[in-house]
Write an enzyme that holds these catalytic residues in place. Sequence first.
Site, PDB file in Angstrom:
ATOM      1  N   TYR A  53      45.776  43.403  32.802  1.00  0.00           N
ATOM      2  CA  TYR A  53      45.221  42.061  32.609  1.00  0.00           C
ATOM      3  C   TYR A  53      43.706  42.109  32.666  1.00  0.00           C
ATOM      4  O   TYR A  53      43.145  42.546  33.655  1.00  0.00           O
ATOM      5  CB  TYR A  53      45.726  41.081  33.677  1.00  0.00           C
ATOM      6  CG  TYR A  53      47.212  40.857  33.743  1.00  0.00           C
ATOM      7  CD1 TYR A  53      48.068  41.182  32.690  1.00  0.00           C
ATOM      8  CD2 TYR A  53      47.791  40.309  34.891  1.00  0.00           C
ATOM      9  CE1 TYR A  53      49.438  40.973  32.782  1.00  0.00           C
ATOM     10  CE2 TYR A  53      49.157  40.091  34.978  1.00  0.00           C
ATOM     11  CZ  TYR A  53      49.970  40.432  33.920  1.00  0.00           C
ATOM     12  OH  TYR A  53      51.325  40.223  34.009  1.00  0.00           O
ATOM     13  N   LEU A 212      57.284  28.500  32.439  1.00  0.00           N
ATOM     14  CA  LEU A 212      56.985  27.314  31.635  1.00  0.00           C
ATOM     15  C   LEU A 212      56.925  27.616  30.148  1.00  0.00           C
ATOM     16  O   LEU A 212      56.420  26.808  29.358  1.00  0.00           O
ATOM     17  CB  LEU A 212      55.671  26.682  32.104  1.00  0.00           C
ATOM     18  CG  LEU A 212      55.704  26.059  33.496  1.00  0.00           C
ATOM     19  CD1 LEU A 212      54.328  25.534  33.874  1.00  0.00           C
ATOM     20  CD2 LEU A 212      56.737  24.942  33.576  1.00  0.00           C
ATOM     21  N   GLY A 215      53.665  27.432  28.531  1.00  0.00           N
ATOM     22  CA  GLY A 215      53.141  26.062  28.568  1.00  0.00           C
ATOM     23  C   GLY A 215      53.973  25.060  27.792  1.00  0.00           C
ATOM     24  O   GLY A 215      53.797  23.844  27.950  1.00  0.00           O
ATOM     25  N   LEU A 217      57.076  24.172  28.143  1.00  0.00           N
ATOM     26  CA  LEU A 217      57.943  23.349  28.978  1.00  0.00           C
ATOM     27  C   LEU A 217      57.169  22.386  29.875  1.00  0.00           C
ATOM     28  O   LEU A 217      57.779  21.658  30.661  1.00  0.00           O
ATOM     29  CB  LEU A 217      58.875  24.237  29.805  1.00  0.00           C
ATOM     30  CG  LEU A 217      59.844  25.072  28.960  1.00  0.00           C
ATOM     31  CD1 LEU A 217      60.642  26.025  29.834  1.00  0.00           C
ATOM     32  CD2 LEU A 217      60.782  24.167  28.162  1.00  0.00           C
ATOM     33  N   GLY A 219      55.607  20.102  28.406  1.00  0.00           N
ATOM     34  CA  GLY A 219      55.690  18.897  27.581  1.00  0.00           C
ATOM     35  C   GLY A 219      54.415  18.565  26.833  1.00  0.00           C
ATOM     36  O   GLY A 219      54.320  17.506  26.213  1.00  0.00           O
ATOM     37  N   LYS A 220      53.450  19.497  26.862  1.00  0.00           N
ATOM     38  CA  LYS A 220      52.151  19.206  26.228  1.00  0.00           C
ATOM     39  C   LYS A 220      52.164  19.418  24.722  1.00  0.00           C
ATOM     40  O   LYS A 220      51.236  18.992  24.028  1.00  0.00           O
ATOM     41  CB  LYS A 220      51.062  20.086  26.847  1.00  0.00           C
ATOM     42  CG  LYS A 220      50.766  19.781  28.299  1.00  0.00           C
ATOM     43  CD  LYS A 220      49.596  20.581  28.818  1.00  0.00           C
ATOM     44  CE  LYS A 220      49.875  22.059  28.851  1.00  0.00           C
ATOM     45  NZ  LYS A 220      48.780  22.816  29.487  1.00  0.00           N
TER      46      LYS A 220
END
Length: 314
Positions: A53, A212, A215, A217, A219-220
């Site tokens: 990373y 998620l 991202g 999940l 909802g964005k």
Amino acid sequence: MKHRPLGRSGLSTAPLVFGGNVFGWTADETTSHRLLDAFVDGGFNAIDTADVYSAWVPGHEGGESESVIGRWLTASGKRDKVLILTKVAMWPRQPGLSAANIEAAVEGSLKRLRTDYIDLYQSHQDDAETPIDETLEAFDRLVKAGKARAIGASNFSPERLRASLETSKAKGSRRYETIQPKFNLVDRDQVEGALANLTAAEGLGIIPYYGLGAGFLSGKYRTEADFEGKARASTIRRDYWNDKGRAVLAALDEAAETVGASQAQVALAWIMAHPAITAPLASATSVAQLDELMGAARLELPAEVWKRLDEAGR
């Protein structure tokens, strides 16, 4: 907050693990340190990273996340309050699970993290070119030397994880105590079935990533315009922007309204309540976003809500 055991390692984690891939990437160092402080002050204790990373970012070399965490550990004085989880094998500069690479890679990680030991040192991916016993014996030496407290695996098939466990038993070496697969309401194949059966039988912990769905999940992402300028837009389009993904999102909307929580909180709470799971990883790039995610650990989904979500993701 009740902690959950990381296999039979003697280590335990709060129900949510901070995914540190964002440190030095989508969260700059100042923001990263604020996030880490907020996470620990909120009662959580496990921080996951990797030597690779964030080597995928133009201008980065890898090791950025570990370095950010290391400077935070020094500045905050909170080393004894956290578990540091990092990984080896996926960094192009130090690939694979040979004994020589593990021994070299751990020194780099320790230096960047500014610590004398890693709590959970993980094989980031399988290495079919290296004998299993060579890898496990190298990890065993690290534990005996005090450079790691326990070891885990990530992205292993159930068959290769079983072979590793059998090798550890036969050789009397340290065994993998945890496994990191991809798992969320949409991505379930890697866990449910063979892997869940194996970990239950052997007493391993599952600490899944992508809780998620990059991202999605949260909802964005509702329209094409929502993808503009987002770092993970291509991943979401490829993996989640489909009929199944939209069906899960609709179920999340209903569940969120029922329990009075956000979609992200419900998605993570569903994972935390899954019988196979120890604690999911999730990332945040602002303290407000992190506060929302931490709230998932205090959210108890009614059985009927959990079941409806479970059915929507099948």
